[in-house]
Design an enzyme around this catalytic site. Structure first.
Site, PDB file in Angstrom:
ATOM      1  N   PHE A   2      40.755  39.642  38.597  1.00 20.00           N
ATOM      2  CA  PHE A   2      40.774  38.818  39.814  1.00 20.00           C
ATOM      3  C   PHE A   2      40.105  39.587  40.963  1.00 20.00           C
ATOM      4  O   PHE A   2      40.642  39.674  42.074  1.00 20.00           O
ATOM      5  CB  PHE A   2      42.212  38.440  40.181  1.00 20.00           C
ATOM      6  CG  PHE A   2      42.332  37.124  40.932  1.00 20.00           C
ATOM      7  CD1 PHE A   2      41.357  36.155  40.824  1.00 20.00           C
ATOM      8  CD2 PHE A   2      43.435  36.864  41.728  1.00 20.00           C
ATOM      9  CE1 PHE A   2      41.474  34.953  41.500  1.00 20.00           C
ATOM     10  CE2 PHE A   2      43.567  35.657  42.415  1.00 20.00           C
ATOM     11  CZ  PHE A   2      42.577  34.705  42.288  1.00 20.00           C
ATOM     12  N   PRO A   3      38.909  40.159  40.726  1.00 17.92           N
ATOM     13  CA  PRO A   3      38.293  41.050  41.722  1.00 17.92           C
ATOM     14  C   PRO A   3      37.770  40.349  42.964  1.00 17.92           C
ATOM     15  O   PRO A   3      37.543  41.000  43.983  1.00 17.92           O
ATOM     16  CB  PRO A   3      37.134  41.686  40.944  1.00 17.92           C
ATOM     17  CG  PRO A   3      36.762  40.647  39.919  1.00 17.92           C
ATOM     18  CD  PRO A   3      38.071  40.017  39.518  1.00 17.92           C
ATOM     19  N   LEU A   4      37.569  39.021  42.896  1.00 14.80           N
ATOM     20  CA  LEU A   4      36.903  38.340  44.008  1.00 14.80           C
ATOM     21  C   LEU A   4      37.847  37.660  44.985  1.00 14.80           C
ATOM     22  O   LEU A   4      37.390  37.050  45.946  1.00 14.80           O
ATOM     23  CB  LEU A   4      35.903  37.311  43.463  1.00 14.80           C
ATOM     24  CG  LEU A   4      34.697  37.916  42.749  1.00 14.80           C
ATOM     25  CD1 LEU A   4      33.822  36.830  42.144  1.00 14.80           C
ATOM     26  CD2 LEU A   4      33.886  38.771  43.698  1.00 14.80           C
ATOM     27  N   TYR A  58      41.878  34.277  25.084  1.00 12.87           N
ATOM     28  CA  TYR A  58      40.982  33.403  25.859  1.00 12.87           C
ATOM     29  C   TYR A  58      40.475  32.294  24.950  1.00 12.87           C
ATOM     30  O   TYR A  58      39.547  32.458  24.176  1.00 12.87           O
ATOM     31  CB  TYR A  58      39.806  34.187  26.442  1.00 12.87           C
ATOM     32  CG  TYR A  58      40.181  35.252  27.452  1.00 12.87           C
ATOM     33  CD1 TYR A  58      41.459  35.318  28.003  1.00 12.87           C
ATOM     34  CD2 TYR A  58      39.253  36.199  27.858  1.00 12.87           C
ATOM     35  CE1 TYR A  58      41.800  36.294  28.928  1.00 12.87           C
ATOM     36  CE2 TYR A  58      39.584  37.177  28.782  1.00 12.87           C
ATOM     37  CZ  TYR A  58      40.853  37.226  29.308  1.00 12.87           C
ATOM     38  OH  TYR A  58      41.179  38.204  30.211  1.00 12.87           O
ATOM     39  N   GLY A  79      40.776  35.709  50.081  1.00 13.87           N
ATOM     40  CA  GLY A  79      41.583  34.866  50.962  1.00 13.87           C
ATOM     41  C   GLY A  79      41.005  34.626  52.338  1.00 13.87           C
ATOM     42  O   GLY A  79      39.856  34.214  52.495  1.00 13.87           O
TER      43      GLY A  79
END
Length: 288
Positions: free
Chosen positions: A210-212, A66, A215
Site C-alpha cells: 500500500f505504498p501510494l 491473489y 490521503g
C-alpha cells in the site's frame, strides 16, 4: 526507446542471493475485483506484465492468494522464461471469497502451497517466498520450521515475512535467514517504522505494501501536491520517490493492471527529492 527505467531507483541484493532494481511491481491488481477470480481485462493485464522488462522492472511481488492462483498463472504466461526478472511470492492465507483473507499457517499447508506456487510460476526454485501472515492459531516456530525445510529442500531460495514486528523478525531469524519483510508502510502510515529501522540495520529488504496511500496530503495546496507540481510529477510519483529516499533497503512495489499507470509509477525512479523536500513530506505525513 523510453527513458523511464526502474534502474534509476538503484539496486538492492535480496538475501545475499540476487540483485534487483529497488522499484518493483506488485501483482495483486492483475486479477478480479476483491482480488478474486480472473482479471476483468485479461489482455490489458498481460500487456502490463509484458511491459515490465522494457521499463527495467526486474522484481515482481505476487502471492498464491491473489486470485487465488490467477496472478501467478498470468505472470508465467506473460513473462516466462523470466531472464533477468525475479519473482517473489507469498503463502499462508486461504481465500473463500472476494476480500476475504484467512491466515492458514499449518506446516503441511505452507509446504504444499510453496510447491504449487513453484509449479504455477514455472520455476525450479522460487527466488523469494514470504509468509503472508503468521497464523496465531499455529505455533510460530512450526511455521518457521516449515520455511526452513523449504529452503533446505531448495523449493525456495530466500524467505521473508509479512506484517510482523521486530520481535517476530528476530524470532524467525533464529530458524532461517530473513531476507525480506513486507509490511504496510507509506507517507501517512508509519506503524512499521521500528521494523523498517531494524531491516535497515540488518540489511533486510523492506517491501512496503500500500505504498501510494497519501490521503489528505494530495489535496490542492498540501505539501505533496506542491512538491509534485514543482517536479511536474503526480502525487503518486512523489510518494514513491519519498519511499525510495527513506531507506536504501526500501523496495516499493506499486501495483496496477494498466500499462499506462505502470509507466507512470516507474517514472518515480528518476525523481530525486531534496533533503528539504523529504523532510517537509516526512513532517506532513506524520501530521506535524
Amino acid at each position: 526507446m523510453t527513458t523511464v527505467n526502474a534502474a534509476q531507483s538503484g539496486r538492492f541484493r535480496i538475501g545475499g542471493a540476487f540483485e534487483v532494481n529497488r522499484l518493483g511491481f506488485g501483482a495483486m491488481r492483475i486479477v478480479g475485483r476483491g482480488v478474486w477470480g480472473p482479471s476483468a481485462d485479461r489482455a490489458e493485464a498481460l500487456k502490463t506484465l509484458r511491459r515490465l522488462p522494457d521499463l527495467g522492472v526486474d522484481f515482481i511481488d505476487t502471492a498464491d492468494s491473489y486470485g487465488p492462483n490467477f496472478s501467478e498463472e498470468l505472470i508465467r504466461e506473460a513473462i516466462a522464461p523470466y531472464g533477468k526478472i525475479h519473482v517473489g511470492t507469498k503463502g499462508g492465507l486461504a481465500r473463500t471469497g472476494p476480500n476475504i483473507w484467512i491466515p492458514l499457517g499449518r506446516p503441511e499447508y505452507l509446504i504444499q502451497q510453496a510447491h504449487t506456487s513453484r509449479w504455477r510460476l514455472g520455476v525450479e526454485i522460487i527466488d523469494l517466498w514470504q509468509l503472508h501472515r503468521i497464523d496465531s492459531k499455529v505455533p510460530a516456530k512450526e511455521q518457521f520450521d516449515a520455511i526452513a525445510t523449504l529452503i533446505k529442500d531448495k523449493v525456495i531460495r530466500c524467505a521473508g515475512l509479512s506484517e510482523v514486528s521486530v520481535a517476530e523478525i528476530e524470532a524467525a531469524g533464529k530458524v532461517f535467514p530473513v531476507a525480506a519483510v513486507q509490511n504496510r508502510y507509506n507517507l501517512t502510515d508509519r506503524t512499521s517504522e521500528a521494523a523498517l529501522d531494524h531491516c535497515a540495520k540488518h540489511g533486510i529488504g523492506f517491501i512496503p505494501w500500500f505504498p501510494l496511500n497519501a490521503g489528505e496530503l494530495t489535496k490542492e495546496g498540501a505539501a505533496l501536491d506542491a512538491i509534485a507540481r514543482k517536479h511536474k510529477a503526480t502525487p503518486g510519483q512523489i510518494a514513491l520517490a519519498w519511499l525510495l529516499k527513506r531507506s536504501p533497503v526500501m523496495l516499493p512495489i506499486p501495483g496496477t493492471g494498466k500499462a499506462a499507470h505502470l509507466e507512470e509509477n516507474v517514472g518515480a525512479a528518476s525523481i530525486k527529492l531534496s533533503d528539504d523536500e523529504f523532510a517537509t513530506l516526512d513532517r506532513a505525513g506524520r501530521g506535524g
